[in-house]
Design a protein around this motif. Structure first.
Motif, mmCIF file in Angstrom:
data_model
loop_
_atom_site.group_PDB
_atom_site.id
_atom_site.type_symbol
_atom_site.label_atom_id
_atom_site.label_comp_id
_atom_site.label_asym_id
_atom_site.label_seq_id
_atom_site.Cartn_x
_atom_site.Cartn_y
_atom_site.Cartn_z
ATOM 1 N N CYS A 40 -4.238 -0.281 -0.091
ATOM 2 C CA CYS A 40 -4.925 -1.412 0.532
ATOM 3 C C CYS A 40 -6.403 -1.052 0.713
ATOM 4 O O CYS A 40 -6.859 -0.014 0.248
ATOM 5 N N CYS A 50 0.851 -1.188 0.000
ATOM 6 C CA CYS A 50 0.000 0.000 0.000
ATOM 7 C C CYS A 50 0.893 1.247 0.000
ATOM 8 O O CYS A 50 1.824 1.353 0.810
ATOM 9 N N CYS A 89 -6.550 4.941 3.955
ATOM 10 C CA CYS A 89 -5.531 4.908 2.894
ATOM 11 C C CYS A 89 -6.160 5.323 1.563
ATOM 12 O O CYS A 89 -5.576 6.095 0.798
ATOM 13 N N ASN A 129 -7.933 -0.310 3.470
ATOM 14 C CA ASN A 129 -8.182 0.620 4.572
ATOM 15 C C ASN A 129 -8.770 1.923 4.003
ATOM 16 O O ASN A 129 -8.205 2.540 3.103
ATOM 17 N N CYS A 186 0.118 2.996 3.711
ATOM 18 C CA CYS A 186 0.478 2.375 4.996
ATOM 19 C C CYS A 186 1.559 1.314 4.881
ATOM 20 O O CYS A 186 2.119 0.899 5.892
HETATM 21 ZN ZN LIG Z 1 -2.988 1.062 3.464
#
Ligand SMILES: [Zn+2]
Length: 332
Positions: free
Chosen positions: A41, A18, A46, A43, A21
């Protein structure tokens, strides 16, 4: 700086990390983002930060990105520390429980099957109920009653944990009906704990619009005003400090039919383990030893240290019999 992984750490060539992150991006997401310069990713934070790239001046975006990466790093450190602490407490308490059980069982002449259950402890400090708490409870009740009476049927209410609680409760009721001795034991263990799981009831008592609507539907002659009174009339003079407003020194001030479905169907993880083992393996111990520690159902890992044993008791279907708390290897 262009970087594949947010952390800047090297990664296996077949793994995409990612951009924000640094976590691995799952292959299907890598494929879906094939055309993009940076992969992220799942998330949401993110994804959100990367969406800002096209609308922000590069310097500002970089600052936001750095801030977000720092935030994620700090959060991960906190989570790792918490997991470490949790694991230490679980391991140490389990070893101590075993030592206690071995010591108690050594003096127990009966050779029947035995089981050890660990229990939390409910709040045990009663205090006069403040008018502020009463007002918050009354406001909550009025609010959920207004929601309940504003909808045409229960189907109009959100499908949250309250909505599904009756089904879960039915499942547990059915299981306990199959095993009357287990039901009796669970009652005794809950009595011994004195509401370790009620501690988060605060001034809402887990009551919701769904609970209200169900009661109104089940009793067509019952008005919302009368139902509100039924709850307010039962408010105790004193409740436990920092626990549910209805939790008293002798248990819940509400009769079972006025309690929330969540309360009526809830058992702590320890008792659920006992119930499943009993039901699946027909594990029916001859005697059951309960080791109770000074934490509620919700704050076991908060202090960062092992929770002291407050009581050890033999629990049978009929009685709870205190056992001496044997000294433990790590104890004073
Ligand atoms: Zn991420």
């Amino acid at each position: 700086m262009e970087t594949q992984g947010g952390s800047g750490a090297s990664s296996p060539s077949d793994t995409t990390c990612c951009f924000v992150c640094g976590d691995p991006v799952i292959p299907v997401d890598t494929l879906l983002q094939q055309q993009r310069r940076h992969k992220v990713c799942r998330n949401l934070a993110c994804r959100h930060i990367l969406q800002q790239e096209s609308t922000m001046p590069p310097a500002l975006f970089q600052a936001q990105l750095n801030f977000q990466r720092q935030r994620i790093r700090e959060q991960r450190t906190r989570e790792a520390e918490y997991r470490q602490r949790q694991s230490y407490i679980e391991r140490t308490e389990a070893a101590e429980n075993k030592a206690i059980a071995d010591a108690v069982f050594a003096h127990e002449p009966d050779q029947g099957s035995r089981l050890v259950v660990t229990l939390p402890q409910g709040a045990n400090q009663p205090e006069r109920l403040s008018s502020a708490r009463k007002d918050r409870y009354k406001d909550h009740l009025k609010h959920i009653l207004a929601e309940a009476t504003a909808c045409a049927s229960i189907a109009d209410l959100p499908r949250d944990q309250h909505y599904d609680a009756p089904e879960q409760r039915k499942g547990i009721d059915t299981l306990l009906a199959r095993h009357p001795r287990l039901a009796q034991l669970c009652d005794r263990l809950c009595g011994q704990c004195r509401g370790g799981c009620c501690a988060q009831g605060a001034d809402h008592a887990y009551l919701s619009a769904v609970s209200m609507r169900r009661q109104l539907d089940a009793n067509p002659e019952l008005s919302a005003e009368r139902l509100l009174d039924a709850y307010l009339e039962r408010l105790p003079e004193e409740s436990m400090t920092g626990a549910c407003i209805n939790q008293t020194a002798t248990g819940c001030a509400l009769p079972r039919e006025l309690r929330s479905d969540i309360c009526n169907g809830y058992f702590c993880p320890e008792l659920k383990v006992l119930q499943r083992a009993w039901d699946k393996e027909q594990q029916q111990p001859h005697r059951l030893l309960a080791i109770q520690r000074a934490h509620t159902n919700w704050n076991r890992f908060e202090s960062g240290d092992i929770n002291p044993v407050v009581a050890v008791a033999w629990v049978s279907g009929d009685e709870v019999q205190a056992a001496a708390v044997p000294p433990t290897p790590g104890g004073d």
